[in-house]
Design a protein around this motif. Structure first.
Motif, PDB file in Angstrom:
ATOM      1  N   GLY A 103       0.817  -1.206   0.000  1.00 40.58           N
ATOM      2  CA  GLY A 103       0.000   0.000   0.000  1.00 40.58           C
ATOM      3  C   GLY A 103       0.851   1.256   0.000  1.00 40.58           C
ATOM      4  O   GLY A 103       0.576   2.224  -0.721  1.00 40.58           O
ATOM      5  N   ARG A 104       1.921   1.258   0.793  1.00 40.39           N
ATOM      6  CA  ARG A 104       2.821   2.414   0.833  1.00 40.39           C
ATOM      7  C   ARG A 104       3.494   2.620  -0.514  1.00 40.39           C
ATOM      8  O   ARG A 104       3.662   3.756  -0.987  1.00 40.39           O
ATOM      9  N   LEU A 159       2.303   1.843  -3.434  1.00 41.79           N
ATOM     10  CA  LEU A 159       1.340   2.261  -4.455  1.00 41.79           C
ATOM     11  C   LEU A 159       0.754   3.648  -4.190  1.00 41.79           C
ATOM     12  O   LEU A 159       0.092   4.213  -5.066  1.00 41.79           O
ATOM     13  N   ALA A 160       0.978   4.198  -2.996  1.00 46.30           N
ATOM     14  CA  ALA A 160       0.307   5.435  -2.589  1.00 46.30           C
ATOM     15  C   ALA A 160       0.556   6.582  -3.547  1.00 46.30           C
ATOM     16  O   ALA A 160      -0.338   7.398  -3.818  1.00 46.30           O
ATOM     17  N   LEU A 168       0.687   6.688  -6.612  1.00 45.77           N
ATOM     18  CA  LEU A 168      -0.036   6.594  -7.878  1.00 45.77           C
ATOM     19  C   LEU A 168      -1.401   7.268  -7.825  1.00 45.77           C
ATOM     20  O   LEU A 168      -2.040   7.436  -8.872  1.00 45.77           O
ATOM     21  N   PHE A 169      -1.844   7.658  -6.628  1.00 46.50           N
ATOM     22  CA  PHE A 169      -3.209   8.150  -6.477  1.00 46.50           C
ATOM     23  C   PHE A 169      -3.232   9.587  -5.963  1.00 46.50           C
ATOM     24  O   PHE A 169      -2.302  10.023  -5.272  1.00 46.50           O
ATOM     25  N   ARG A 183      -5.789   8.806  -1.538  1.00 47.13           N
ATOM     26  CA  ARG A 183      -4.557   8.005  -1.494  1.00 47.13           C
ATOM     27  C   ARG A 183      -4.645   6.829  -0.528  1.00 47.13           C
ATOM     28  O   ARG A 183      -4.302   5.697  -0.880  1.00 47.13           O
ATOM     29  N   HIS A 184      -5.090   7.087   0.701  1.00 44.76           N
ATOM     30  CA  HIS A 184      -5.104   6.006   1.690  1.00 44.76           C
ATOM     31  C   HIS A 184      -6.030   4.868   1.260  1.00 44.76           C
ATOM     32  O   HIS A 184      -5.617   3.699   1.225  1.00 44.76           O
ATOM     33  N   SER A 243      -4.797   3.117  -2.201  1.00 42.22           N
ATOM     34  CA  SER A 243      -3.592   2.293  -2.066  1.00 42.22           C
ATOM     35  C   SER A 243      -3.862   1.073  -1.193  1.00 42.22           C
ATOM     36  O   SER A 243      -3.376  -0.032  -1.488  1.00 42.22           O
ATOM     37  N   SER A 303      -6.021  -1.404  -3.298  1.00 44.44           N
ATOM     38  CA  SER A 303      -5.230  -1.985  -4.386  1.00 44.44           C
ATOM     39  C   SER A 303      -4.345  -3.108  -3.848  1.00 44.44           C
ATOM     40  O   SER A 303      -4.264  -4.202  -4.433  1.00 44.44           O
ATOM     41  N   ALA A 304      -3.677  -2.843  -2.723  1.00 40.03           N
ATOM     42  CA  ALA A 304      -2.853  -3.879  -2.093  1.00 40.03           C
ATOM     43  C   ALA A 304      -3.714  -5.050  -1.627  1.00 40.03           C
ATOM     44  O   ALA A 304      -3.326  -6.218  -1.762  1.00 40.03           O
TER      45      ALA A 304
END
Length: 322
Positions: A183-184, A186-187, A189-190, A195-196, A199, A202-203
């Motif tokens: 998650g961290r 991928l953060a 990308l949003f 974001r929170h 991400s 997604s994870a």
């Protein structure tokens, strides 16, 4: 330029020219490297602990299960205990390397025991609902009780401990450090506003798909059973997202597996266990009865998981992200 004019600032060294920048960013060690180190540590610890277990079990011969596809309680306690300890050790080491609290990886919270016990209750309740639906619709037949009171108590306690190790291993591995770190990673990308949530989920989708696929080696597993395991993973992620901790999910996972394998004597993702209380057999279409997969292979799993989702949303307080 006069003697009083300040000297022009020296050009700042580009971050990209710094070799350390490839490994460490503004938030510490980069997510990709953290994931690789965590996986390597887990394999190292797991291999070492399994080696110790294999050596120890050769001292007095361990009782074997009756068939190749029947999980023995002793084997589960030793092997799953080793895998659980390996996952927890890897998480602990990464928390020290990254200087992040264990709470960041799902092991915090102020109501840990309460959430764990709530998870225990809802796991048994939702699995019992699923078994009741299967029995009332004629897709699960009870054949009788197999254990005396003394044997039932002994096996019941041993399997409770065994499935605590199973749940601790799978939740800490799939929804602990990896969930947080993917998650961290991928953060960025949003957009900041989403974001929170974006991400995290997604994870969660990535890891839940891997969680479902990991059940593919089970002897009696089915395609829908793999999907069902992935859906269960998403439910556990919802509890993590809601509370910021793994304790509810661990409790639910423990009692769900225990009720399937020991209490009702049905297959758990295609696997039966040694020493279960009741004998049962599925009837009819595998998509309805679950077939050799067990109740998790039945589409009646969906309403049981819906109850679990409702329990999370209506009984667990929303906790701010850690």
């Amino acid at each position: 330029m006069t003697d009083f004019d300040p000297a022009p600032p020296a050009p700042a060294q580009s971050k990209l020219s710094d070799p350390a920048y490839l490994f460490v960013g503004d938030e510490g060690i980069r997510a990709g490297w953290g994931i690789l180190i965590f996986i390597a540590l887990w394999f190292l610890f797991a291999a070492g602990l399994m080696f110790v277990v294999a050596k120890a079990r050769h001292l007095p011969p361990a009782p074997q299960a009756a068939t190749a596809h029947l999980m023995a309680v002793s084997g589960t306690l030793f092997s799953e205990g080793a895998l659980c300890l390996a996952a927890l050790l890897a998480t602990f080491v990464m928390s020290k390397i990254e200087r992040r609290p264990m709470a960041r990886f799902g092991f915090g919270g102020v109501k840990r025991l309460s959430q764990f016990l709530q998870g225990i209750f809802w796991g048994v309740a939702c699995l019992s609902l699923l078994v009741a639906i299967l029995h009332l619709t004629g897709h699960l037949q009870f054949d009788g009780r197999l254990l005396t009171n003394a044997a039932a108590l002994r096996y019941g306690l041993l399997w409770l401990l065994g499935f605590l190790f199973v749940a601790g291993f799978e939740e800490s591995l799939m929804r602990g450090y990896l969930q947080s770190t993917i998650g961290r990673g991928l953060a960025g990308l949003f957009p900041a506003r989403y974001r929170h949530a974006a991400s995290f989920w997604s994870a969660a989708i990535i890891l839940s798909a891997l969680f479902g696929a990991s059940h593919g080696s089970n002897p009696g597993e089915s395609p829908f059973g793999l999907v069902a395991a992935g859906l269960a993973g998403l439910v556990f992620c919802l509890a993590l997202y809601r509370t910021g901790s793994l304790w509810w999910a661990i409790g639910f996972h423990v009692s769900w597996d225990w009720a399937q394998s020991f209490l009702y004597g049905v297959a758990d993702s295609g696997t039966m266990v040694q020493g279960h209380l009741y004998a049962t057999h599925p009837i009819g279409s595998a998509l309805l009865s679950g077939g050799t997969t067990g109740p998790e292979g039945s589409i009646y799993l969906i309403p049981a998981l819906a109850v679990a989702v409702a329990a999370i949303l209506f009984t667990l307080p929303k906790t701010a992200p850690q």
